[in-house]
Design an enzyme around this catalytic site. Structure first.
Site, PDB file in Angstrom:
ATOM      1  N   HIS A   1       4.825   2.669 -11.047  1.00 29.74           N
ATOM      2  CA  HIS A   1       5.486   1.722 -11.947  1.00 29.74           C
ATOM      3  C   HIS A   1       4.706   0.417 -12.098  1.00 29.74           C
ATOM      4  CE1 HIS A   1       7.615   0.205  -8.183  1.00 29.74           C
ATOM      5  NE2 HIS A   1       7.237  -0.932  -8.742  1.00 29.74           N
TER       6      HIS A   1
ATOM      7  N   ASP B   1       6.821   8.342  -8.697  1.00 32.51           N
ATOM      8  CA  ASP B   1       6.463   6.923  -8.699  1.00 32.51           C
ATOM      9  C   ASP B   1       5.273   6.638  -7.791  1.00 32.51           C
ATOM     10  OD1 ASP B   1       6.481   4.288  -9.432  1.00 32.51           O
ATOM     11  OD2 ASP B   1       8.112   3.709  -8.103  1.00 32.51           O
TER      12      ASP B   1
ATOM     13  N   SER C   1       5.563  -3.694  -3.786  1.00 33.76           N
ATOM     14  CA  SER C   1       5.540  -2.324  -4.292  1.00 33.76           C
ATOM     15  C   SER C   1       4.170  -1.684  -4.101  1.00 33.76           C
ATOM     16  CB  SER C   1       5.872  -2.304  -5.786  1.00 33.76           C
ATOM     17  OG  SER C   1       7.215  -2.596  -6.006  1.00 33.76           O
TER      18      SER C   1
END
Length: 284
Positions: A128, A159, A234
């Protein structure tokens, strides 16, 4: 800003959880009941927005939404004391972790983290981050150098994505934990670049395994942790006291979008290894 409801593409920190009943199946008129209890639960679920990206300026620019399939189960544990072993684990981990920047010369449009997994300088990160950004992909090394990164492959469904940088990067490959070896209660570190602060290390424990969460349009089983995870983390590793990667930090739950509340989610190492092996095998 008007309140958004339901599942869909990531909409940033204002996007709220799906309208699920406490059993994960119904709405306010479902078999779980309604009334004041449902209203309270709905407001709580509506606050579970996931914020996992930051811009180059550190502003909260986007993210994923995690909606739990139910609200039962143990609450996140409080922050654990830091064992001496974690100091050694941090020293081993930081040299293999990078910042991932996506964007052109005008500045990064999306940022996150990543980590090296082999001597060929393959880097695992979240897909992402690439999806939200525009332009070339660059990684910032622990020593501050910036290198252009090749996108070896992407797997939006899990992801995950794999990058590669030149051998001159000299990144330390991080060992992966053995499948099935992660245990609830064991101490862990989250390492990455929250809010653009590279090499940041936070400590906690594994709060739960096989936690059912929804990220965007996809359902995942995740490792839940109370290690502090914030925008920019992330794609970074969640490591155990031996310095082995047990997951890829991907999402956090927040109340009204107000930062980490000690409920973070990482893609488990079993999924990470399977997806990375597939991508690297195809992309070389």
């Amino acid at each position: 800003m008007a309140v958004q409801t339901g599942l869909g593409e990531p909409r940033g920190p204002w996007f709220v959880s799906p309208d699920l009943g406490p059993d994960g199946r119904g709405g306010p008129d479902g078999p779980s009941g309604g009334g004041a209890e449902w209203s309270w639960r709905r407001r709580l679920l509506a606050g579970l927005a996931v914020v996992t990206l930051s811009t180059g300026s550190g502003a909260l620019a986007g993210g994923w939404v995690a909606g739990r399939d139910g609200v039962s189960g143990p609450a996140a544990a409080s922050a654990a004391p830091v064992p001496a072993e974690l100091v050694t684990a941090a020293e081993k981990t930081v040299p293999g972790v990078v910042s991932v920047l996506v964007g052109g010369s005008g500045g990064a449009s999306a940022t996150g983290s990543g980590f090296a997994v082999d001597s060929e300088q393959h880097i695992i990160t979240n897909d992402h981050i690439l999806a939200k950004g525009r332009g070339e992909v660059t990684v910032e090394l622990p020593d501050g150098r910036r290198l252009a990164a090749e996108v070896v492959g992407r797997e939006p469904g899990s992801d995950l994505a794999v990058l590669r940088v030149p051998s001159s990067a000299g990144l330390t490959a991080l060992p992966l934990a053995k499948p099935g070896s992660t245990r609830v209660g064991e101490p862990v570190l989250a390492v990455g670049s929250p809010l653009g602060l590279p090499g940041t290390v936070t400590a906690g424990i594994v709060s739960a395994l096989d936690r059912q969460v929804r990220l965007g349009d996809n359902r995942h089983r995740a490792v839940q942790t109370d290690a502090s995870i914030n925008p920019g983390n992330s794609g970074g590793p969640l490591v155990n006291a031996r310095g082995e990667v047990v997951g890829v930090n991907t999402a956090i739950a927040t109340i009204d979008g107000n930062g980490s509340i000690g409920i973070g989610f990482a893609i488990p190492i079993e999924q990470v290894q399977q997806t990375a092996d597939t991508i690297i095998g195809k992309g070389g």
